[in-house]
Design a protein around this motif. Structure first.
Motif, short mmCIF file in Angstrom:
data_model
loop_
_atom_site.label_atom_id
_atom_site.label_comp_id
_atom_site.label_asym_id
_atom_site.label_seq_id
_atom_site.Cartn_x
_atom_site.Cartn_y
_atom_site.Cartn_z
N THR A 169 0.84 -1.19 0.00
CA THR A 169 0.00 0.00 0.00
C THR A 169 0.87 1.25 0.00
O THR A 169 2.08 1.19 0.24
N ASP A 170 0.22 2.40 -0.24
CA ASP A 170 0.95 3.66 -0.21
C ASP A 170 1.57 3.92 1.16
O ASP A 170 2.70 4.41 1.26
N SER A 171 0.82 3.58 2.23
CA SER A 171 1.37 3.81 3.57
C SER A 171 2.56 2.88 3.83
O SER A 171 3.53 3.26 4.48
N ASP A 172 2.48 1.63 3.30
CA ASP A 172 3.62 0.71 3.44
C ASP A 172 4.84 1.25 2.70
O ASP A 172 5.95 1.25 3.23
N ALA A 173 4.61 1.71 1.47
CA ALA A 173 5.71 2.26 0.68
C ALA A 173 6.28 3.50 1.36
O ALA A 173 7.50 3.71 1.38
N GLY A 174 5.41 4.31 1.96
CA GLY A 174 5.86 5.51 2.66
C GLY A 174 6.70 5.18 3.87
O GLY A 174 7.74 5.81 4.11
N LEU A 175 6.28 4.18 4.65
CA LEU A 175 7.07 3.79 5.82
C LEU A 175 8.39 3.15 5.40
O LEU A 175 9.43 3.42 6.00
N ARG A 176 8.35 2.35 4.37
CA ARG A 176 9.59 1.73 3.87
C ARG A 176 10.58 2.82 3.47
O ARG A 176 11.75 2.79 3.86
N ALA A 177 10.11 3.81 2.71
CA ALA A 177 10.97 4.92 2.29
C ALA A 177 11.45 5.72 3.50
O ALA A 177 12.62 6.15 3.55
N ARG A 178 10.58 5.92 4.49
CA ARG A 178 10.97 6.68 5.68
C ARG A 178 12.07 5.95 6.46
O ARG A 178 13.01 6.57 6.95
N LEU A 179 11.96 4.63 6.55
CA LEU A 179 13.00 3.87 7.23
C LEU A 179 14.34 4.03 6.52
O LEU A 179 15.38 4.20 7.17
N VAL A 180 14.32 4.02 5.19
CA VAL A 180 15.55 4.22 4.43
C VAL A 180 16.06 5.65 4.62
O VAL A 180 17.25 5.87 4.85
N ASP A 181 15.15 6.63 4.58
CA ASP A 181 15.54 8.03 4.80
C ASP A 181 16.21 8.21 6.15
O ASP A 181 17.24 8.87 6.26
N VAL A 182 15.61 7.61 7.19
CA VAL A 182 16.17 7.70 8.53
C VAL A 182 17.55 7.04 8.56
O VAL A 182 18.49 7.56 9.14
N GLY A 183 17.67 5.89 7.90
CA GLY A 183 18.96 5.20 7.83
C GLY A 183 20.02 6.05 7.13
O GLY A 183 21.17 6.12 7.59
N VAL A 184 19.65 6.71 6.04
CA VAL A 184 20.59 7.57 5.32
C VAL A 184 21.05 8.72 6.22
O VAL A 184 22.24 9.03 6.29
N ALA A 185 20.10 9.34 6.94
CA ALA A 185 20.45 10.45 7.83
C ALA A 185 21.32 9.97 9.00
O ALA A 185 22.29 10.64 9.37
N LEU A 186 20.98 8.83 9.57
CA LEU A 186 21.76 8.27 10.67
C LEU A 186 23.18 7.94 10.21
O LEU A 186 24.16 8.20 10.91
N LEU A 187 23.29 7.38 9.02
CA LEU A 187 24.58 7.05 8.44
C LEU A 187 25.44 8.30 8.29
O LEU A 187 26.62 8.30 8.63
N ALA A 188 24.84 9.38 7.79
CA ALA A 188 25.57 10.63 7.60
C ALA A 188 26.02 11.22 8.94
O ALA A 188 27.13 11.75 9.05
N ALA A 189 25.18 11.10 9.95
CA ALA A 189 25.48 11.70 11.24
C ALA A 189 26.44 10.88 12.09
O ALA A 189 27.31 11.44 12.76
N GLU A 190 26.28 9.54 12.04
CA GLU A 190 27.03 8.72 13.00
C GLU A 190 27.83 7.58 12.40
O GLU A 190 28.53 6.88 13.12
N GLY A 191 27.72 7.35 11.10
CA GLY A 191 28.51 6.31 10.46
C GLY A 191 27.82 4.95 10.45
O GLY A 191 26.79 4.75 11.09
N PRO A 192 28.41 4.01 9.72
CA PRO A 192 27.79 2.69 9.52
C PRO A 192 27.53 1.91 10.81
O PRO A 192 26.57 1.15 10.88
N GLN A 193 28.37 2.08 11.81
CA GLN A 193 28.20 1.33 13.05
C GLN A 193 26.89 1.68 13.76
O GLN A 193 26.40 0.89 14.57
N ALA A 194 26.29 2.82 13.45
CA ALA A 194 25.04 3.23 14.11
C ALA A 194 23.80 2.64 13.47
O ALA A 194 22.70 2.78 14.00
N LEU A 195 23.95 1.98 12.33
CA LEU A 195 22.80 1.49 11.56
C LEU A 195 22.25 0.18 12.11
O LEU A 195 22.41 -0.88 11.51
N THR A 196 21.58 0.27 13.24
CA THR A 196 20.89 -0.90 13.78
C THR A 196 19.40 -0.77 13.47
O THR A 196 18.88 0.35 13.36
#
Length: 194
Positions: free
Chosen positions: A2-29
């Motif tokens: 669904t659109d909400s599923d796709a939105g949450l999936r994209a948000r999880l990736v967005d959050v991961g990208v931001a976390l990666l930029a801020a804290e590096g790969p070790q923070a990606l749990t």
């Protein structure tokens, strides 16, 4: 999905990208990405059954961005194949230095063996483009091997530059002269017909 599923999936990736930029790969749990996305710690597993799949989706964003930068670089470079290789090499180094966490994750194929997400379909075209341009610059070269050697050299340059080892050794703060030397080593001198 669904659109909400796709939105949450994209948000999880967005959050991961931001976390990666801020804290590096070790923070990606999974737990930390879920917390920052404001969902339960089990929610990411609905979209990414394994941690590896989420990491691969994040890395895919990096390859997409690098690919877009590469295409923009080529569109702005009016010179021949050698000039285009030089412009791509500079773009690659700039990306590596500007986005160190993403860069590190992207090239950890030992971790990112998730073929069904199409990560290789995103990463290999960049290498193929580099090899094609090298072949155009020097039709007698083993273009894939030269591209591999150049890529390895650029990767080492990016790492050593990030660690400030090369600045110390060379006494320079601009990687441009070193990049020129790297390109000459792999493609020959500018005066060559290449």
């Amino acid at each position: 999905m669904t659109d909400s599923d796709a939105g949450l999936r994209a948000r999880l990736v967005d959050v991961g990208v931001a976390l990666l930029a801020a804290e590096g790969p070790q923070a990606l749990t999974l737990r930390e990405i879920a917390r920052r996305a404001g969902v339960s710690h089990g929610a990411p597993r609905r979209y990414f059954p394994t941690h590896l799949e989420l990491l691969s989706a994040i890395a895919r964003r990096g390859f997409t961005e690098l690919g877009e930068r590469a295409q923009a670089t080529l569109a702005q470079e009016p010179g021949g194949p050698r000039a285009q290789v030089a412009a791509l090499a500079r773009t690659y180094l700039e990306f590596a230095l500007e986005r160190p966490g993403m860069y590190e994750l992207m090239f950890r194929h030992d971790l990112l063996e998730s073929g069904h997400l199409g990560l290789r379909d995103t990463s290999l075209p960049l290498f193929t483009l580099l090899a094609r341009l090298i072949g155009d610059a020097d039709p007698d070269a083993d273009a894939r091997r030269v591209a591999g050697a150049l890529w390895a050299n650029l990767h080492g340059t990016a790492q050593l530059w990030r660690w400030r080892s090369l600045q110390l050794a060379l006494g320079e703060e601009d990687f441009g002269p070193l990049l020129d030397t790297v390109l000459t080593a792999h493609l020959g001198a500018c005066g060559d017909s290449r």
